[in-house]
Write an enzyme that holds these catalytic residues in place. Structure first.
Site, PDB file in Angstrom:
ATOM      1  N   SER A 187      64.241  64.888  61.775  1.00  0.00           N
ATOM      2  CA  SER A 187      64.001  64.457  63.157  1.00  0.00           C
ATOM      3  C   SER A 187      63.997  65.710  64.033  1.00  0.00           C
ATOM      4  CB  SER A 187      65.157  63.552  63.585  1.00  0.00           C
ATOM      5  OG  SER A 187      65.143  63.305  64.973  1.00  0.00           O
ATOM      6  N   TYR A 213      73.861  60.870  63.732  1.00  0.00           N
ATOM      7  CA  TYR A 213      72.415  60.962  63.463  1.00  0.00           C
ATOM      8  C   TYR A 213      72.000  62.429  63.327  1.00  0.00           C
ATOM      9  CZ  TYR A 213      67.409  59.892  63.880  1.00  0.00           C
ATOM     10  OH  TYR A 213      66.057  59.778  63.647  1.00  0.00           O
TER      11      TYR A 213
END
Ligand SMILES: NC(=O)c1ccc[n+]([C@@H]2O[C@H](COP(=O)([O-])OP(=O)(O)OC[C@H]3O[C@@H](n4cnc5c(N)ncnc54)[C@H](O)[C@@H]3O)[C@@H](O)[C@H]2O)c1
Length: 281
Positions: free
Chosen positions: A147, A160
């Site tokens: 990401s 995350y």
């Protein structure tokens, strides 16, 4: 084994494995690859989404309900794909992912574990299950989804970010291990892509006191995320085809990548200011 050739890998027409294929980027990648002649082996723990994706594809599809956290299930899936594959295995997309919105101070540990388990262990299990097949044929590409949060740290996204930095580190290390083979390891860093990632997230605390609840966070994400899943799939497909090792998805990912190089400890000051401007407009 022969030294890895500089040639771009063979992609179109080869079998592709995609986890998290029941929604968002995984669904769009599966559809795009199928449209380029790839038989697709799809996995997701959301059976309904998985079936919708499978039903939308013309061409050979193997669909399996699977929790990527389950190592044995991933091994069994790899065995099933090896038996089924109508064409040599070309790509393995370890794409399934989840997130939680919570501060470290108020974090529910089980939510952090859920995120790291799906996002990192899910990738590790997928690589371990499918890498032997790729090495045996000495060809193919492992594509692991990190990401932009594998490039920068972002508040209320600690688990995350940790999982996505881990995916990046794991994939970059794997790439070096594979130097003397014709198997490639690719890391993907999407910016904001308009998918169900926030709708599917767990929501524990408001976003830096700006977002009161999950529904608002979901709406705001939809308005901020500019890239469509289809465009993300196009960028990822094109990057893999061209033999790229690192694929940035969307103009925000390109900008964050640059920003973190220019201001490695101050990047968030800039992001925070930009975000306030976007919110006001
Ligand atoms: N959308 C974005 O802005 C964005 C940005 C950066 C990275 N990513 C990453 O892209 C990947 C795809 O996410 P998306 O945006 O398409 O989200 P999405 O929620 O639309 O799709 C994710 C899919 O993964 C599946 N999944 C979740 N946990 C699973 C598990 N344990 N086993 C099997 N399947 C599981 C979900 O059911 C869902 O179908 C994720 O790794 C995500 O972290 C997304």
């Amino acid at each position: 084994m022969s030294r890895r050739s500089a040639a771009a890998p063979l992609v179109d027409g080869r079998t592709a494995v995609v986890t998290g294929a029941g929604s968002g980027i995984g669904r769009a990648v599966a559809r795009r690859l199928a449209a380029h002649g790839c038989p697709v082996a799809l996995a997701d723990w959301n059976e309904e989404g998985l079936e919708e994706t499978a039903a939308s594809i013309d061409g050979p599809v193997l669909a399996r309900k699977l929790d990527v956290r389950d190592r044995q299930a991933q091994m069994a899936f790899a065995a099933a794909v090896a038996e089924w594959a109508p064409a040599p295995l070309g790509m393995v997309f370890n794409n399934a992912g989840v997130t939680v919105l919570q501060s470290v101070a108020d974090a529910a540990p089980e939510d952090d574990e859920w995120v790291t388990d799906v996002n990192f262990n899910g990738v590790v299990h997928g690589v371990r299950a499918f890498l032997p097949l790729l090495l045996r044929q000495d060809a193919g590409v492992v594509v692991n989804t990190s990401s932009v949060f594998g490039l920068i740290g972002f508040p209320h996204q600690t688990a995350y970010c940790a999982s996505k930095f881990a995916v990046r580190g794991y994939t970059e290390a794997l790439r070096q291990e594979l130097r003397d083979t014709n198997v490639h390891a690719v890391v993907v860093h999407p910016g904001g892509v308009r998918t169900n990632i926030v709708a599917n997230a767990r929501f524990r605390s408001d976003f830096r006191n700006r977002t009161p609840d999950h529904a608002t966070a979901t709406r705001e994400f939809a308005s901020i995320a500019r890239t469509t899943p289809e465009r993300a799939a196009e960028i990822i497909h094109s990057g893999v085809r061209r033999g790229r090792s690192r694929i940035l998805v969307g103009p925000d990912a390109v900008a964050f990548d640059l920003l973190v190089r220019v201001a490695p400890t101050r990047y968030y000051d800039v992001i925070d200011r930009l975000e306030s401007l976007v919110r006001r407009s």
